[in-house]
Design an enzyme around this catalytic site. Structure first.
Site, PDB file in Angstrom:
ATOM      1  N   TYR A  15      -1.461 -15.903  -7.786  1.00 27.40           N
ATOM      2  CA  TYR A  15      -1.863 -14.489  -7.795  1.00 27.40           C
ATOM      3  C   TYR A  15      -0.956 -13.622  -8.664  1.00 27.40           C
ATOM      4  O   TYR A  15      -1.253 -12.449  -8.886  1.00 27.40           O
ATOM      5  CB  TYR A  15      -1.845 -13.923  -6.373  1.00 27.40           C
ATOM      6  CG  TYR A  15      -2.849 -14.544  -5.448  1.00 27.40           C
ATOM      7  CD1 TYR A  15      -4.212 -14.319  -5.614  1.00 27.40           C
ATOM      8  CD2 TYR A  15      -2.447 -15.375  -4.411  1.00 27.40           C
ATOM      9  CE1 TYR A  15      -5.146 -14.893  -4.761  1.00 27.40           C
ATOM     10  CE2 TYR A  15      -3.374 -15.958  -3.552  1.00 27.40           C
ATOM     11  CZ  TYR A  15      -4.719 -15.719  -3.732  1.00 27.40           C
ATOM     12  OH  TYR A  15      -5.640 -16.284  -2.893  1.00 27.40           O
ATOM     13  N   HIS A  20      -4.978  -7.487  -8.970  1.00 27.12           N
ATOM     14  CA  HIS A  20      -4.720  -7.035  -7.598  1.00 27.12           C
ATOM     15  C   HIS A  20      -3.226  -6.919  -7.311  1.00 27.12           C
ATOM     16  O   HIS A  20      -2.830  -6.286  -6.333  1.00 27.12           O
ATOM     17  CB  HIS A  20      -5.354  -8.035  -6.628  1.00 27.12           C
ATOM     18  CG  HIS A  20      -6.104  -7.419  -5.482  1.00 27.12           C
ATOM     19  ND1 HIS A  20      -6.507  -6.103  -5.439  1.00 27.12           N
ATOM     20  CD2 HIS A  20      -6.531  -7.964  -4.306  1.00 27.12           C
ATOM     21  CE1 HIS A  20      -7.146  -5.862  -4.297  1.00 27.12           C
ATOM     22  NE2 HIS A  20      -7.169  -6.964  -3.607  1.00 27.12           N
ATOM     23  N   TYR A  64      -0.358 -11.151   2.757  1.00 26.23           N
ATOM     24  CA  TYR A  64      -1.601 -11.077   1.981  1.00 26.23           C
ATOM     25  C   TYR A  64      -2.187  -9.678   2.147  1.00 26.23           C
ATOM     26  O   TYR A  64      -1.903  -8.959   3.099  1.00 26.23           O
ATOM     27  CB  TYR A  64      -2.609 -12.168   2.348  1.00 26.23           C
ATOM     28  CG  TYR A  64      -2.187 -13.530   1.862  1.00 26.23           C
ATOM     29  CD1 TYR A  64      -2.317 -13.868   0.510  1.00 26.23           C
ATOM     30  CD2 TYR A  64      -1.643 -14.462   2.727  1.00 26.23           C
ATOM     31  CE1 TYR A  64      -1.912 -15.113   0.046  1.00 26.23           C
ATOM     32  CE2 TYR A  64      -1.230 -15.708   2.275  1.00 26.23           C
ATOM     33  CZ  TYR A  64      -1.369 -16.023   0.933  1.00 26.23           C
ATOM     34  OH  TYR A  64      -0.947 -17.239   0.472  1.00 26.23           O
ATOM     35  N   ASN A  66      -5.003  -8.157   2.941  1.00 26.54           N
ATOM     36  CA  ASN A  66      -5.807  -7.644   4.058  1.00 26.54           C
ATOM     37  C   ASN A  66      -4.994  -7.342   5.316  1.00 26.54           C
ATOM     38  O   ASN A  66      -5.518  -6.737   6.249  1.00 26.54           O
ATOM     39  CB  ASN A  66      -6.929  -8.629   4.397  1.00 26.54           C
ATOM     40  CG  ASN A  66      -7.907  -8.800   3.262  1.00 26.54           C
ATOM     41  OD1 ASN A  66      -7.807  -8.153   2.229  1.00 26.54           O
ATOM     42  ND2 ASN A  66      -8.867  -9.676   3.446  1.00 26.54           N
ATOM     43  N   ASP A  91      -3.526  -1.096  -6.675  1.00 28.85           N
ATOM     44  CA  ASP A  91      -4.497  -1.149  -7.773  1.00 28.85           C
ATOM     45  C   ASP A  91      -5.735  -0.337  -7.398  1.00 28.85           C
ATOM     46  O   ASP A  91      -6.060  -0.207  -6.226  1.00 28.85           O
ATOM     47  CB  ASP A  91      -4.882  -2.605  -8.066  1.00 28.85           C
ATOM     48  CG  ASP A  91      -5.544  -3.285  -6.882  1.00 28.85           C
ATOM     49  OD1 ASP A  91      -6.756  -3.559  -6.949  1.00 28.85           O
ATOM     50  OD2 ASP A  91      -4.866  -3.558  -5.864  1.00 28.85           O
ATOM     51  N   ASN A 112      -8.861  -3.071   0.698  1.00 31.06           N
ATOM     52  CA  ASN A 112      -8.520  -3.726   1.966  1.00 31.06           C
ATOM     53  C   ASN A 112      -7.062  -3.546   2.369  1.00 31.06           C
ATOM     54  O   ASN A 112      -6.750  -3.496   3.552  1.00 31.06           O
ATOM     55  CB  ASN A 112      -8.869  -5.214   1.906  1.00 31.06           C
ATOM     56  CG  ASN A 112     -10.367  -5.443   1.917  1.00 31.06           C
ATOM     57  OD1 ASN A 112     -11.118  -4.662   2.487  1.00 31.06           O
ATOM     58  ND2 ASN A 112     -10.809  -6.511   1.267  1.00 31.06           N
TER      59      ASN A 112
END
Length: 196
Positions: A15, A20, A64, A66, A91, A112
């Protein structure tokens, strides 16, 4: 005076270069410019920067995206930091690449990470720095876009955005949110790449 600066993103090398993760990128740049390194702690990687009587606690949640709110709530409570002294770097699809928008509060805008923070702290009344990533994707391709890596032609603008965002974070603590919004919200950063 202590400030919690939270960069939103997802952990893991897969990632690291995705759109993101621009929140992580901004905090990495802030720490690097301050000759500070992150250490792994509860709910995330933490670095501390002191500047002109202010303490910046930099947090990259390891929960993470969420579940980002769990990390934010924990460090706010642990360090006894006011919600108004918190800045979330996030973002934003609704803004073109090269655009930064500092706000004192607001809706989650479908993000989220912000939804999780709102739920965990019981409010959306906290400052956030929205970093535009653009929205050059077809309908139904949003997830692939935000989890996609930056294109080579976007990198120059991205680097300028990160540099400017570091200045916004510093100004937020040193000059306050109103003066910082007046100074930084009006201008674009770098030059946005051409899209077909």
């Amino acid at each position: 005076m202590k400030y919690l600066i939270v960069g939103l993103g997802n952990i893991g090398s897969e990632y690291a270069e995705t759109r993101h993760n621009i929140g992580f990128k901004v905090l990495d740049a802030f720490a690097s410019a301050s000759n500070t390194t992150f250490k792994t702690d509860r709910y995330g990687d933490i670095a501390e920067v002191r500047c002109k009587g202010r303490t910046f606690l930099l947090l990259k949640p390891s929960t993470y995206m969420n579940l980002s709110g769990n990390a934010v709530r924990y460090w706010l409570q642990k360090e006894k930091i006011e919600l108004s002294n918190t800045l979330i770097v996030v973002d934003d699809l609704a803004l073109p690449l090269g655009t930064l928008r500092l706000r004192g509060k607001g809706s989650d805008g479908g993000h989220n990470g912000l939804k999780s923070i709102d739920a965990c702290v019981g409010s959306n009344n906290y400052p956030r720095l929205r970093c535009g990533i653009g929205h050059a994707f077809q309908q139904g391709q949003q997830v692939d876009y935000v989890l996609g890596e930056w294109l080579p032609e976007e990198r120059e603008t991205l680097n300028a955005v990160i540099e400017e965002a570091v200045e916004v974070v510093r100004s937020f603590a040193l000059q306050g949110i109103e003066r910082t919004m007046n100074q930084f919200n009006k201008k674009g950063v770098g030059k946005a790449p051409k899209t077909e």
